[in-house]
Design a protein around this motif. Structure first.
Motif, PDB file in Angstrom:
ATOM      1  N   ASN A 133      -6.657   9.937  -7.864  1.00 16.61           N
ATOM      2  CA  ASN A 133      -5.593   9.527  -6.959  1.00 16.61           C
ATOM      3  C   ASN A 133      -4.518  10.614  -6.858  1.00 16.61           C
ATOM      4  O   ASN A 133      -3.513  10.442  -6.197  1.00 16.61           O
TER       5      ASN A 133
ATOM      6  N   SER B 125      -7.405  -2.380 -13.236  1.00 16.89           N
ATOM      7  CA  SER B 125      -6.177  -2.875 -12.632  1.00 16.89           C
ATOM      8  C   SER B 125      -5.059  -1.905 -12.918  1.00 16.89           C
ATOM      9  O   SER B 125      -4.882  -1.449 -14.035  1.00 16.89           O
ATOM     10  N   VAL B 126      -4.279  -1.564 -11.894  1.00 18.40           N
ATOM     11  CA  VAL B 126      -3.173  -0.638 -12.054  1.00 18.40           C
ATOM     12  C   VAL B 126      -1.839  -1.358 -12.171  1.00 18.40           C
ATOM     13  O   VAL B 126      -0.798  -0.769 -12.131  1.00 18.40           O
TER      14      VAL B 126
ATOM     15  N   LEU C  81     -13.198   1.938  -9.359  1.00 19.57           N
ATOM     16  CA  LEU C  81     -13.031   3.361  -9.161  1.00 19.57           C
ATOM     17  C   LEU C  81     -14.383   4.057  -9.258  1.00 19.57           C
ATOM     18  O   LEU C  81     -15.089   3.885 -10.242  1.00 19.57           O
TER      19      LEU C  81
ATOM     20  N   THR D 277      -5.318   7.550  -2.302  1.00 18.57           N
ATOM     21  CA  THR D 277      -4.101   6.986  -2.880  1.00 18.57           C
ATOM     22  C   THR D 277      -4.095   5.465  -2.765  1.00 18.57           C
ATOM     23  O   THR D 277      -3.151   4.819  -3.203  1.00 18.57           O
ATOM     24  N   ASN D 278      -5.133   4.889  -2.172  1.00 16.06           N
ATOM     25  CA  ASN D 278      -5.227   3.433  -2.052  1.00 16.06           C
ATOM     26  C   ASN D 278      -5.687   2.838  -3.374  1.00 16.06           C
ATOM     27  O   ASN D 278      -6.725   3.232  -3.912  1.00 16.06           O
ATOM     28  N   GLU D 279      -4.930   1.891  -3.888  1.00 13.26           N
ATOM     29  CA  GLU D 279      -5.298   1.231  -5.135  1.00 13.26           C
ATOM     30  C   GLU D 279      -6.550   0.389  -4.927  1.00 13.26           C
ATOM     31  O   GLU D 279      -6.777  -0.160  -3.864  1.00 13.26           O
ATOM     32  N   SER D 280      -7.357   0.301  -5.980  1.00 15.25           N
ATOM     33  CA  SER D 280      -8.598  -0.444  -5.908  1.00 15.25           C
ATOM     34  C   SER D 280      -8.936  -0.992  -7.282  1.00 15.25           C
ATOM     35  O   SER D 280      -8.523  -0.443  -8.299  1.00 15.25           O
ATOM     36  N   ASN D 281      -9.681  -2.084  -7.323  1.00 13.73           N
ATOM     37  CA  ASN D 281     -10.135  -2.641  -8.591  1.00 13.73           C
ATOM     38  C   ASN D 281     -11.342  -1.898  -9.130  1.00 13.73           C
ATOM     39  O   ASN D 281     -11.689  -2.042 -10.294  1.00 13.73           O
TER      40      ASN D 281
ATOM     41  N   GLN E  91      -0.250   4.107  -1.479  1.00 13.97           N
ATOM     42  CA  GLN E  91      -0.015   3.126  -2.523  1.00 13.97           C
ATOM     43  C   GLN E  91       0.748   3.758  -3.676  1.00 13.97           C
ATOM     44  O   GLN E  91       0.737   4.958  -3.848  1.00 13.97           O
ATOM     45  N   SER E  92       1.366   2.945  -4.477  1.00 13.78           N
ATOM     46  CA  SER E  92       2.100   3.415  -5.633  1.00 13.78           C
ATOM     47  C   SER E  92       1.317   3.065  -6.892  1.00 13.78           C
ATOM     48  O   SER E  92       1.288   1.914  -7.309  1.00 13.78           O
ATOM     49  N   TRP E  93       0.659   4.036  -7.480  1.00 13.28           N
ATOM     50  CA  TRP E  93      -0.101   3.840  -8.703  1.00 13.28           C
ATOM     51  C   TRP E  93       0.843   3.889  -9.899  1.00 13.28           C
ATOM     52  O   TRP E  93       1.874   4.538  -9.862  1.00 13.28           O
TER      53      TRP E  93
END
Length: 123
Positions: free
Chosen positions: A77, A121-122, A71, A65-69, A27-29
């Motif tokens: 990451n 939220s990222v 943490l 590296t997976n985005e998540s709501n 994912q792209s943070w």
């Protein structure tokens, strides 16, 4: 011959691009983060002088590296499991902490109003 080569090359690129669209993709943070003591810290490019590093306060327990709501605590990451976190002399951990990155210490600034118990939220 030239058309055939172009077609094969285009097909290969298309297949590679499609194969990276699954659930396991990187994912792209928006930025690199660390969580500690239920706070979310943004990793900066600034280094902390070694003599200013005080005591070890924790280690990263989960890397993804997976985005998540949500943490988890002691998450990053950027840094792998086992990376150490430190308190900086004369600085409150609610301001910033240091992260050992090879032989240097990176400054990670606490993001006000964000914690690991809240939705993050990222975007």
């Amino acid at each position: 011959m030239k058309k055939t080569f172009t077609f094969i090359l285009t097909s290969m690129l298309f297949l590679v691009a499609c194969s990276n669209s699954g659930d396991g993709e990187l994912q792209s943070w928006a930025f690199d983060v660390i969580t500690w003591n239920n706070g979310v810290y943004k990793v900066t490019n600034e280094t902390v002088v070694t003599t200013e590093v005080e005591i070890e306060i924790g280690t990263i327990k989960k890397y993804s590296t997976n985005e998540s709501n949500e943490l988890p605590n002691l998450f990053s990451n950027k840094y792998k499991k086992g990376t150490t976190l430190f308190k900086v002399k004369n600085i409150e951990t609610t301001d910033y902490i240091a992260v050992k990155d090879n032989e240097t210490y990176q400054k990670a600034i606490r993001m006000k109003g964000m914690n690991t118990a809240a939705t993050f939220s990222v975007f």
